[in-house]
Design an enzyme around this catalytic site. Structure first.
Site, PDB file in Angstrom:
ATOM      1  N   SER A 160       0.865  -1.184   0.000  1.00 27.06           N
ATOM      2  CA  SER A 160       0.000   0.000   0.000  1.00 27.06           C
ATOM      3  C   SER A 160       0.895   1.224   0.000  1.00 27.06           C
ATOM      4  O   SER A 160       2.037   1.169   0.483  1.00 27.06           O
ATOM      5  CB  SER A 160      -0.888   0.007   1.248  1.00 27.06           C
ATOM      6  N   TYR A 174      -2.546  -0.573  10.331  1.00 28.20           N
ATOM      7  CA  TYR A 174      -2.352  -0.815   8.898  1.00 28.20           C
ATOM      8  C   TYR A 174      -0.979  -0.339   8.424  1.00 28.20           C
ATOM      9  O   TYR A 174      -0.333  -0.999   7.605  1.00 28.20           O
ATOM     10  CB  TYR A 174      -3.455  -0.083   8.121  1.00 28.20           C
TER      11      TYR A 174
END
Length: 272
Positions: A160, A174
């Site tokens: 990501s 995350y």
């Protein structure tokens, strides 16, 4: 070399975790369209069966197994069964991932107490790390057992843009999970280069998938997010297909240890 040779993946055996929806399914679709043989893993049995049936109807060979990347023994067994079925494993997309919920700031800029550090439960932290980091390790480990003996293979990890930048509206677990996965890509690439196994990462920005509860599928949320993206839109899962095909094909033979953002310019900052 002609483009059809450069990007040829015909008959390659390609395994994808998190293959039943979103980015994983989009990757499976582009590989199916280019006549690869597919191995689909997902924890969602119903969605996996539906995806497998639809892809099989296009004429490609599909081997599907329900698998949880948190269960290393079961994941290794699933890989072993896939290799027993096809006789070989060429490429793996370590794509399975989960969201971490909202961060400490909402999309409109107000503080959100539910996303504060002290509000993060042990179970929440452990789940995100288990899937988004440890699950990537388990997938790579299961794959290289079959690739090293052939001295060839490709491993592509979905990280990501959160791996390299802070994002206050995304749940805190995350960021370290994806940063760890990105560094694991580089470490694995260094170790496996001698065996002609490349390891690279696709780093998505805002994609309209089921992750995070599917909130980016909301037109209102997507519009809010789009204001921070130079291309002024949230990505569709199909936007990943060109990069996935590149990294799965011989066109990427001399690329390893790379993390390639696919984010409409979001990691560059706001253009206006």
């Amino acid at each position: 070399m002609k483009v059809e040779q450069l990007f040829d993946v015909k008959d390659n055996v390609v395994a994808i975790t998190g293959a039943a929806s979103g980015i994983g399914l989009a990757i499976a679709e582009v590989l199916a369209a280019n006549q690869a043989r597919l191995v689909l893993f997902d924890i969602d049995k119903a969605s996996l069966a539906a995806a497998s049936d639809r892809l099989t109807q296009t004429g490609v060979e599909v081997f599907a197994r329900a698998a949880d990347v948190r269960d290393r023994r079961a994941l290794r067994q699933a890989f072993d069964e896939a290799v027993a079925h096809y006789g070989v494993l060429d490429t793996v997309f370590a794509n399975a991932g989960i969201g971490a919920g909202p961060g400490f700031v909402g999309l409109e800029g107000a503080r959100y107490p539910g996303g504060a550090l002290e509000a993060i439960t042990d179970n929440h932290w452990d789940d995100v790390i288990a899937v988004n980091l440890s699950g990537v390790f388990a997938t790579i480990q299961a794959a290289v057992r079959h690739m090293k003996s052939r001295r060839m293979g490709r491993i592509i990890v979905t990280t990501s843009i959160a791996s390299s930048r802070n994002q206050a509206w995304i749940g805190t677990p995350y960021m370290p999970a994806k940063a760890g996965a990105a560094h694991l890509v580089r470490q694995a690439a260094l170790e496996l280069a001698e065996f002609n196994i490349t390891v690279n990462a696709i780093a998505p920005g805002a994609f309209a998938t089921n992750i995070g509860g599917g909130r980016l599928k909301s037109a209102e949320v997507a519009a809010t997010m789009s204001r921070n993206i130079p291309q002024r839109r949230v990505a569709d899962p199909q936007d990943v297909q060109g990069l996935a095909l590149l990294l799965a094909s011989r066109a990427s033979n001399f690329i390893t240890g790379a993390e390639i953002p696919i984010d409409g310019g979001a990691s560059l900052g706001r253009g206006s």
